[in-house]
Write a protein that holds these residues in place. Structure first.
Motif, PDB file in Angstrom:
ATOM      1  N   TYR A 150       4.851  -1.986   0.970  1.00 61.60           N
ATOM      2  CA  TYR A 150       6.267  -1.797   1.279  1.00 61.60           C
ATOM      3  C   TYR A 150       7.036  -3.008   0.769  1.00 61.60           C
ATOM      4  CZ  TYR A 150       4.621   1.979   4.255  1.00 61.60           C
ATOM      5  OH  TYR A 150       4.022   3.128   4.718  1.00 61.60           O
ATOM      6  N   THR A 151       6.845  -3.286  -0.524  1.00 63.28           N
ATOM      7  CA  THR A 151       7.382  -4.506  -1.109  1.00 63.28           C
ATOM      8  C   THR A 151       8.706  -4.297  -1.841  1.00 63.28           C
ATOM      9  OG1 THR A 151       6.017  -4.125  -3.076  1.00 63.28           O
ATOM     10  CG2 THR A 151       5.083  -5.527  -1.355  1.00 63.28           C
ATOM     11  N   VAL A 155       9.994   2.123  -2.754  1.00 68.15           N
ATOM     12  CA  VAL A 155       8.840   2.782  -2.138  1.00 68.15           C
ATOM     13  C   VAL A 155       9.294   3.645  -0.963  1.00 68.15           C
ATOM     14  CG1 VAL A 155       6.623   2.433  -0.990  1.00 68.15           C
ATOM     15  CG2 VAL A 155       7.313   0.919  -2.879  1.00 68.15           C
ATOM     16  N   HIS A 156      10.173   3.117  -0.135  1.00 72.32           N
ATOM     17  CA  HIS A 156      10.688   3.869   1.012  1.00 72.32           C
ATOM     18  C   HIS A 156      11.452   5.112   0.559  1.00 72.32           C
ATOM     19  CE1 HIS A 156       9.682   0.832   4.056  1.00 72.32           C
ATOM     20  NE2 HIS A 156       9.982  -0.058   3.132  1.00 72.32           N
ATOM     21  N   GLY A 160       7.491   6.704   0.910  1.00 69.87           N
ATOM     22  CA  GLY A 160       6.934   5.564   1.618  1.00 69.87           C
ATOM     23  C   GLY A 160       5.428   5.474   1.649  1.00 69.87           C
ATOM     24  N   PRO A 162       2.292   3.473   0.925  1.00 66.58           N
ATOM     25  CA  PRO A 162       1.968   2.104   0.528  1.00 66.58           C
ATOM     26  C   PRO A 162       0.756   1.998  -0.373  1.00 66.58           C
ATOM     27  CG  PRO A 162       1.145   2.497   2.728  1.00 66.58           C
ATOM     28  CD  PRO A 162       1.906   3.733   2.327  1.00 66.58           C
TER      29      PRO A 162
END
Length: 206
Positions: A150-151, A155-156, A160, A162
């Motif tokens: 979750y960098t 991604v979210h 989401g 990971p």
């Protein structure tokens, strides 16, 4: 120092190909030299012809070079992509992976960063288990796993996951949000690979 990144994938109807292309674009944006490669198709023509989208994708992508073991030897980092088959890696990609024993035993695959991406029919269709199955291979190689985690907000915005970017094929082609996340994953992989190369160079000089 820019890294050399091999993006190797199997795609039936084109979704994983779209993700692979985005991962490659992301790696290139970080200064990497990229080889985008597909693995050979193993399915008979009768199966391909029974699905118009599958046949259309096969017809549309002969220009993508077929992956070879030399691509793995050449690369400083790897990104592998597969559609989900019962929560596992597609046979076409697994067959290619199963030919890497010689490189593995020679240590040619060790100490290189690697990541993975996938596509299943729906969000809970086995994407995570497919990604983890690919990472099992990387563990045996002695590679460094580089998941997106979750960098980054991208991604979210793309479900989401990971472990790696994953697309639910029932929704159609990958959305721009998903492609943006795939570009981020490729950029992250290339950035980590470049840092490892720079560290190795400094250590050698010292």
């Amino acid at each position: 120092m820019g890294a050399k990144v091999a993006v190797i994938y199997y795609s039936a109807t084109g979704n994983v190909h779209a993700l692979a292309s985005a991962v490659a674009e992301g790696a290139e944006s970080a200064g990497a030299e990229v080889r985008l490669r597909r693995v050979p198709e193993l399915a008979p023509d009768s199966a391909i012809d029974a699905n118009p989208a599958w046949r259309a994708h096969v017809t549309a992508t002969p220009h993508v070079e077929v992956a070879t073991l030399e691509d793995l030897r050449w690369a400083d980092a790897y990104a592998f992509g597969s559609p989900t088959r019962y929560g596992n890696v597609a046979a076409q990609l697994k067959q290619f992976i199963d030919t890497t024993g010689g490189l593995w035993s020679a240590g040619a695959l060790a100490n290189k960063p690697a990541t993975a991406f996938a596509s299943a029919g729906n969000l809970q269709g086995g994407n995570e288990s497919t990604l983890l199955a690919l990472y099992n291979t990387f563990y045996h190689w002695g590679a460094f796993i580089v998941p997106p985690g979750y960098t980054d907000p991208a991604v979210h915005a793309a479900y989401g996951n990971p472990y790696g970017i994953a697309h639910p094929g029932a929704e159609g082609v990958p959305s721009e949000a998903t492609l943006a996340a795939a570009r981020y994953q490729g950029r992250r992989l290339a950035t980590v690979a470049a840092r490892l190369l720079a560290t190795a160079e400094l250590t050698a000089v010292a």
